[in-house]
Write an enzyme that holds these catalytic residues in place. Structure first.
Site, PDB file in Angstrom:
ATOM      1  N   TYR A 156       4.517   3.073  -2.226  1.00 58.00           N
ATOM      2  CA  TYR A 156       3.279   3.011  -1.736  1.00 58.00           C
ATOM      3  C   TYR A 156       2.436   4.453  -1.860  1.00 58.00           C
ATOM      4  O   TYR A 156       1.364   4.147  -2.505  1.00 58.00           O
ATOM      5  CB  TYR A 156       3.176   2.621   0.003  1.00 58.00           C
ATOM      6  CG  TYR A 156       1.606   2.308   0.370  1.00 58.00           C
ATOM      7  CD1 TYR A 156       1.091   1.093  -0.103  1.00 58.00           C
ATOM      8  CD2 TYR A 156       1.179   3.122   0.892  1.00 58.00           C
ATOM      9  CE1 TYR A 156      -0.134   0.775   0.168  1.00 58.00           C
ATOM     10  CE2 TYR A 156      -0.192   2.972   1.602  1.00 58.00           C
ATOM     11  CZ  TYR A 156      -0.850   1.713   1.253  1.00 58.00           C
ATOM     12  OH  TYR A 156      -2.239   1.184   1.557  1.00 58.00           O
ATOM     13  N   LYS A 160      -0.889   4.958  -4.574  1.00 59.70           N
ATOM     14  CA  LYS A 160      -2.037   5.378  -4.213  1.00 59.70           C
ATOM     15  C   LYS A 160      -2.585   6.576  -4.864  1.00 59.70           C
ATOM     16  O   LYS A 160      -3.690   6.898  -5.019  1.00 59.70           O
ATOM     17  CB  LYS A 160      -2.005   5.178  -2.904  1.00 59.70           C
ATOM     18  CG  LYS A 160      -1.937   3.923  -1.962  1.00 59.70           C
ATOM     19  CD  LYS A 160      -3.064   2.994  -2.407  1.00 59.70           C
ATOM     20  CE  LYS A 160      -3.168   1.576  -1.726  1.00 59.70           C
ATOM     21  NZ  LYS A 160      -4.334   0.822  -2.175  1.00 59.70           N
TER      22      LYS A 160
END
Length: 245
Positions: A156, A160
């Protein structure tokens, strides 16, 4: 005060935890709201119906932004209604916990597709219809995990971090049009998805609470306003001091 009347605003992830708080910030104006989300549910339909009672002209599109074959759905709407887009606000994203050392490739693929490629694909598709003027805006919702990640958040965080880099590079490309391009990195946000983690993590935040989605939406509203005309290529962290520990 900035007026959003007559603006055309595209919001991806419009019925998610943050997206559903961003949208009402504009629905009280006589603007064109193009709301993108992947799945229609009873809850999402009730939310869209409620918005339809306000001043904005609501255009709901059920679309999978990770599927290139579906991007013409957006183009067809913009062409049919002869619209020039003022704001692109990307709230789309997913979190699938996984260790980097033995991650499932399907989780890696799905995370990067949703958190990085989907926003890029949307901007790429809409750019020919973007109003090339200084009042236009592109905003990507990122995450504080790009700065400070916990175990299990690696994939994740990578997605990002890449989104933040993309945002900065796109901002440089759009200098010539004076279009601000920025990202917002929330920390813990109190949504249905994070509620089960509230008791465990709230005391790790200096402010001893999670952000509300409305607080993130207020920052989005600021960045679309004339007060943010001179801000571009930046990543705004809103995490109650968590990433500074």
């Amino acid at each position: 005060m900035t007026s959003y009347d007559s603006k055309t605003i595209i919001i991806s992830g419009a019925t998610g935890g943050i997206g559903r708080e961003v949208t009402p910030k504009f629905s009280e104006y006589e603007c064109n709201l193009i709301l993108l989300h992947k799945n229609r549910s009873t809850q999402s339909q009730q939310y869209i119906n409620k918005l339809s009672n306000q001043k904005a002209h609501i255009n709901e599109l059920i679309i999978d932004l990770t599927n290139p074959d579906e991007m013409n759905i957006i183009e067809n709407l913009l062409q049919k209604k002869h619209l020039k887009v003022d704001f692109i606000i990307n709230c789309v994203g997913i979190f699938l916990p996984s260790l980097l050392s033995n991650c499932d490739i399907s989780i890696l693929d799905k995370t990067l597709s949703n958190n990085l490629l989907a926003p890029i694909s949307l901007i790429r598709t809409v750019f020919p219809y973007l109003a090339l003027r200084s009042t236009s805006r592109i905003i990507n919702i990122s995450s504080v995990t790009a700065k400070k990640a916990n175990i299990g958040q690696g994939i994740y965080a990578i997605s990002k971090s890449a989104l933040n880099t993309y945002t900065k590079c796109l901002a440089q490309e759009l200098y010539r049009y004076k279009i601000p391009v920025n990202s917002i990195s929330p920390g813990f946000v109190k949504t249905a998805m994070s509620e089960k983690h509230y008791t465990t993590f709230k005391n790790k935040v200096p402010f001893k609470r999670f952000a509300s989605p409305t607080e993130v939406a207020d920052l989005v509203l600021f960045l679309t306003s004339s007060m943010a005309d001179y801000i571009t290529g930046e990543n705004f962290i809103i995490d109650g001091g968590f990433s500074n520990l």
